[in-house]
Structure formats: structure tokens, C-alpha cells
Design an enzyme around this catalytic site. Structure first.
Site, PDB file in Angstrom:
ATOM      1  N   TRP A 153       0.854  -1.193   0.000  1.00 51.28           N
ATOM      2  CA  TRP A 153       0.000   0.000   0.000  1.00 51.28           C
ATOM      3  C   TRP A 153       0.885   1.236   0.000  1.00 51.28           C
ATOM      4  CZ3 TRP A 153      -2.486  -4.390   1.398  1.00 51.28           C
ATOM      5  CH2 TRP A 153      -3.880  -4.475   1.180  1.00 51.28           C
ATOM      6  N   LEU A 154       0.418   2.282  -0.683  1.00 49.05           N
ATOM      7  CA  LEU A 154       1.257   3.476  -0.870  1.00 49.05           C
ATOM      8  C   LEU A 154       1.646   4.173   0.438  1.00 49.05           C
ATOM      9  CD1 LEU A 154       2.608   5.799  -2.380  1.00 49.05           C
ATOM     10  CD2 LEU A 154       0.383   6.580  -3.141  1.00 49.05           C
TER      11      LEU A 154
ATOM     12  N   ASP B  11     -10.629   5.236   5.062  1.00 43.34           N
ATOM     13  CA  ASP B  11     -11.645   4.522   4.279  1.00 43.34           C
ATOM     14  C   ASP B  11     -13.124   4.833   4.542  1.00 43.34           C
ATOM     15  OD1 ASP B  11      -9.257   3.452   3.628  1.00 43.34           O
ATOM     16  OD2 ASP B  11      -9.817   1.369   3.867  1.00 43.34           O
TER      17      ASP B  11
ATOM     18  N   ARG C 280     -14.669  -3.159  12.104  1.00 44.12           N
ATOM     19  CA  ARG C 280     -14.468  -2.848  10.685  1.00 44.12           C
ATOM     20  C   ARG C 280     -15.656  -2.042  10.157  1.00 44.12           C
ATOM     21  NH1 ARG C 280      -9.317  -3.619  10.206  1.00 44.12           N
ATOM     22  NH2 ARG C 280      -9.444  -3.953   7.968  1.00 44.12           N
TER      23      ARG C 280
ATOM     24  N   TRP D 205     -12.256   3.975  11.063  1.00 50.57           N
ATOM     25  CA  TRP D 205     -11.964   5.416  11.016  1.00 50.57           C
ATOM     26  C   TRP D 205     -13.114   6.236  11.611  1.00 50.57           C
ATOM     27  CZ3 TRP D 205      -7.158   7.113  10.055  1.00 50.57           C
ATOM     28  CH2 TRP D 205      -6.285   6.243   9.391  1.00 50.57           C
TER      29      TRP D 205
ATOM     30  N   GLU E 298      -3.107  -2.055  14.748  1.00 51.94           N
ATOM     31  CA  GLU E 298      -3.504  -1.205  13.616  1.00 51.94           C
ATOM     32  C   GLU E 298      -4.120   0.102  14.127  1.00 51.94           C
ATOM     33  OE1 GLU E 298      -6.202  -3.265  11.029  1.00 51.94           O
ATOM     34  OE2 GLU E 298      -6.061  -1.783   9.423  1.00 51.94           O
TER      35      GLU E 298
END
Ligand code: GLC
Length: 438
Positions: free
Chosen positions: A33-34, A168, A213, A367, A410
Site C-alpha cells: 500500500w502506498l 476509508d 471494521r 476510522w 492497527e
């Protein structure tokens, strides 16, 4: 703290794939992932600077598209991940790399930040050589933003998928998608309470508690968004005519402004002149960031790209102009005051991804409330640069304590500190290591 530092190094080594670092070893994130890799490279720079360089090379040399875009994912090419690659089918665009598969969108542009920090660990001669080697591709990436993502030449770049923000399921965007882009087939699934079928296609809810999630309907909406981008073959002229909802995300644009500044510093050190047009666009972005200021909320807000109106819900993104570092002092003072308020962001384990006083706040859900170490890291850096030493130190100590007491996760519950999502998370390890070294 020596133990914590060793643990961080172990996590990076465990997640190391040779030329890139997977976000976590759980199996949930098997690709590159970037922005994860930019953060991972910052961690690697404290262990092995050549390894840090290969992390960036894999994105720029393998992943970059002909138009300059650096994709948000560069896929693992093993046969078992064919389904992930097909979901994006990057080859539909003639501009995508021929030798690998990638996604068709980007993520927050932190490459310049990572490259400068790798450079700091190198001897001055090696640093210049390194900067010279990466600059052509890095410049092309920043030029792409203005060529394709700023069609009105406003200085603000547009995001075409929630994944581009890196945040996200960020509520202001998801709320708009639910309102304006909720296709009939998804509404039927919702009405018949059939959303559990989505679990068959989701790797994350198989591995992790679903309440940590995004929910299944949001996951479907997000997938639907990918489907349409794919249908447009990732051609921006077609994308901007799709019946989708786009935003000018305040976090993304703040990160671009900061990385524009860093790109100028890198080019100066390597004695390479940036194109005049790019410099002009960079200046315009700095000014345009101020147009996201909200008098009613005393922070910055993301805007609806079509109407140019603010999305009326502050999030952690609203604080990110502090990381941009270019904003007016008087406004920065107000943002810091909201950040330090115990009713909004300054919880027991700051900084939550959503202020606690909002209806959408959910302390465990992705998020929508949890504390993420990458956001803290960028804000610590921004606070320091803008002269808020005391606040930067307080956020740094809280962040280190959170990771030391709860492990390398995470994200974290901002009230209890409990670790959530994937364990052994690479960017948490990398950025904790960086905080320990600064
Ligand atoms: C999730 C996060 C995103 C991150 C990716 C890989 O999608 O929201 O920011 O890049 O996982 O860790």
C-alpha cells in the site's frame, strides 16, 4: 523503551517481503500500500537505509503509471491473489504498468516525506545521489495531481474514492455516498437484511471482529464505487462524469501541501530546478487550503467537489492543516484549541479519528473513532514545526505510552487504549520507532 524499540524492529522484519513491507502479517493485507510503505520506509531508515530505499523503489519503479500516478496498491503477483488483482483490473488502462498489477487510484502523497527522511540517514554525497535518482519520478507524480486532479485549477485536488483519503469509512464522505449514491440493488439487499452475504467476499471480517471494521453496506457501496471507476478504465475525464460523489479531502490536500514543500527542499538540495508551472501550482494549493476553513466549526472541513460546499462534520482530517504547516497562525491556534478539548479530541488516548461528541463516533470502529498512530505522527510533526512544542510533546508521550502499554496494533480504542484491528501493524511499528529516535 529499548524493549519497545526492539519490538518495533521485529514487526518490520516479520512483515518484510524483501522489496516491500506488508501492512500486517495477519494475511489480511498481502499487498503493498502506498502510504503504508512511506511510513514503513521511515521506520526502515532507522534500521537499514538501503532497505528503506527499496520500499520506495518498488512503488515508483514498479508501480508508477505512465501519466505519473502512483497507485494506492501494488499487488502481490502470487496466483492465490488473482481475485484481488481482477477486482481492479489495472490493465484496462493503457497507462498502467505492463509488468505488474496495481489498483487504479492513489493514496495520500507522502513519498517526498519518506524520501527526505531516508536521505537524513545518508552521508551528504549519497543523499544527493539518492535524491537525484528518485526526483524525476517524484516530480512526475506531483505534476500528475495538477494535470488530472485539479480540473478547475483551484489548487485543491479531488479524491475519487474513499480509499484515496486512507481514511476509508470516514463518516462525512460515507454519509454523502449513502444519500447520493445508493444504487437500487444495494438498497434491496439492505431492505431484505441480506448484507451478511457480503461476509463471504470479505477477508477482514473473517479475520477480525466485524464491530471493528466498516459495516457491510458501506463495504458494498465502496465496492460499487470501484466497479464504476473500473468501467471508466480509470480515465479521469470519464470518471468525473460518473454518477459518483467526489470530495476535496482536507487531510489529503494538507498532506499534498506539506509534501510539495518537502519536494522543493529535496530538489534544492539535489540542485535540480522544478518546473515553473509546478511551483506556481504548489503556491496555489497553499492558498486554496485556506478556503476549507469553517467559521462555524473553527477547524478546516473537506468540501463536496461538485458544489464546493463543506461537509458539515469535522474529523481528524480537520486538524491536518497543522501538518501542512502553511496555515495562518490565528487559525492554527483555534485548531489546536479544538484538538486539546476533552469533549472532542483530547481523550484519554488521543487523537480519535472522529471527535467524541459526534453522533457517528464509535470507539472501536475503524476510522469512526479509534486512534491511529500515523495521524498522531503527522500531527506531532506539524505541531512541532508550527511552534506548539508543549502540545507536540504531550501527544508524543501519549502515543508512545499507548503503544508501549497495549502492543503494536492497527488502531486503538481512544478511551480504553485497547488494541484493535490487525496486530503487528507495520506503520505503528515504523512510526513508533521514529518517535523513539527523535
Ligand atoms: C486500510 C486503511 C488504509 C491502509 C490500508 C492498508 O484500508 O484504511 O489507510 O492504507 O488498510 O493498511
Amino acid at each position: 523503551m529499548q524493549i519497545l524499540s526492539d519490538q518495533c524492529k521485529e514487526v518490520l522484519k516479520k512483515n518484510d517481503q524483501g522489496t516491500y513491507t506488508i501492512p500486517s502479517s495477519l494475511g489480511l493485507y498481502p499487498h503493498q500500500w502506498l502510504w503504508d510503505s512511506c511510513f514503513a520506509a521511515i521506520g526502515w531508515s532507522h534500521i537499514d537505509s538501503l532497505r528503506a530505499q527499496s520500499e520506495i523503489d518498488n512503488l515508483l519503479i514498479n508501480g508508477q503509471w505512465e501519466n505519473g500516478m502512483v497507485p494506492h496498491m501494488v499487488f502481490n503477483m502470487s496466483p492465490e491473489y488473482a481475485r484481488d488483482r481482477d477486482a481492479w483490473a489495472s490493465k484496462l488502462s493503457p497507462l498502467s504498468p505492463r509488468s505488474t498489477a496495481t489498483s487504479g487510484i492513489t493514496q495520500p502523497p507522502l513519498l517526498a516525506e519518506a524520501i527526505q527522511r531516508i536521505g537524513k540517514q545518508l552521508h551528504i554525497d549519497n543523499r544527493k545521489t539518492y535524491f537525484k535518482s528518485v526526483l524525476p519520478r517524484l516530480i512526475k507524480y506531483h505534476e500528475w495531481f495538477y494535470a488530472e486532479r485539479d480540473p478547475r485549477e483551484s489548487g485543491l485536488v479531488v479524491q475519487v474514492h474513499p480509499y484515496e483519503t486512507g481514511l476509508d469509512n470516514t463518516p462525512p464522505w460515507m454519509n454523502k455516498i449513502r444519500k447520493y449514491r445508493h444504487p437500487l440493488w444495494i438498497r434491496i439487499i439492505e431492505k431484505l437484511h441480506m448484507e451478511k452475504i457480503v461476509n463471504f467476499a470479505r477477508r477482514d471480517t473473517r479475520e477480525l471482529p466485524p464491530e471493528q471494521r466498516m459495516n457491510n453496506i458501506d463495504a458494498l457501496l465502496i465496492w460499487d464505487n470501484v466497479r464504476l471507476l473500473k468501467k471508466a478504465h480509470y480515465d479521469i475525464d470519464k470518471i468525473l462524469h460518473l454518477p459518483l460523489f467526489f470530495i476535496n479531502d482536507v487531510s489529503f490536500n494538507s498532506i499534498l501541501v506539506r509534501n510539495n514543500t518537502v519536494l522543493r527542499e529535496i530538489a534544492k538540495e539535489a540542485r535540480i530546478r522544478l518546473p515553473e508551472k509546478l511551483i506556481e501550482n504548489m503556491r496555489r494549493s497553499e492558498k486554496a487550503l485556506e478556503t476549507l476553513w469553517s467559521e462555524s466549526f473553527d477547524v478546516y472541513l473537506s468540501h463536496d467537489f461538485m458544489t464546493e460546499k463543506p461537509l458539515q462534520e469535522p474529523t481528524i482530517a480537520s486538524l491536518m492543516p497543522l501538518y501542512a504547516g502553511t496555515i495562518e497562525k490565528e487559525r492554527a491556534d483555534k485548531v489546536v484549541a479544538i484538538m486539546m478539548n476533552s469533549k472532542t479530541f483530547w481523550l484519554k488516548h488521543p487523537l480519535p479519528s472522529l471527535p467524541k461528541n459526534l453522533r457517528d463516533f464509535d470507539a472501536d470502529r475503524y476510522w469512526q473513532g479509534p486512534t491511529w498512530i500515523n495521524m498522531n505522527w503527522m500531527l506531532i510533526d506539524g505541531l512541532k514545526r508550527m511552534g506548539y512544542e508543549k502540545e507536540a510533546d504531550a501527544l508524543r508521550s501519549h502515543t508512545l505510552e499507548l503503544v508501549e502499554d497495549n502492543g503494536i496494533w492497527e488502531y486503538y480504542n481512544p478511551i480504553t487504549g485497547k488494541g484493535l484491528g490487525s496486530p503487528d501493524f507495520s506503520w505503528t511499528a515504523a512510526l513508533t520507532l521514529d518517535l523513539l529516535n527523535n
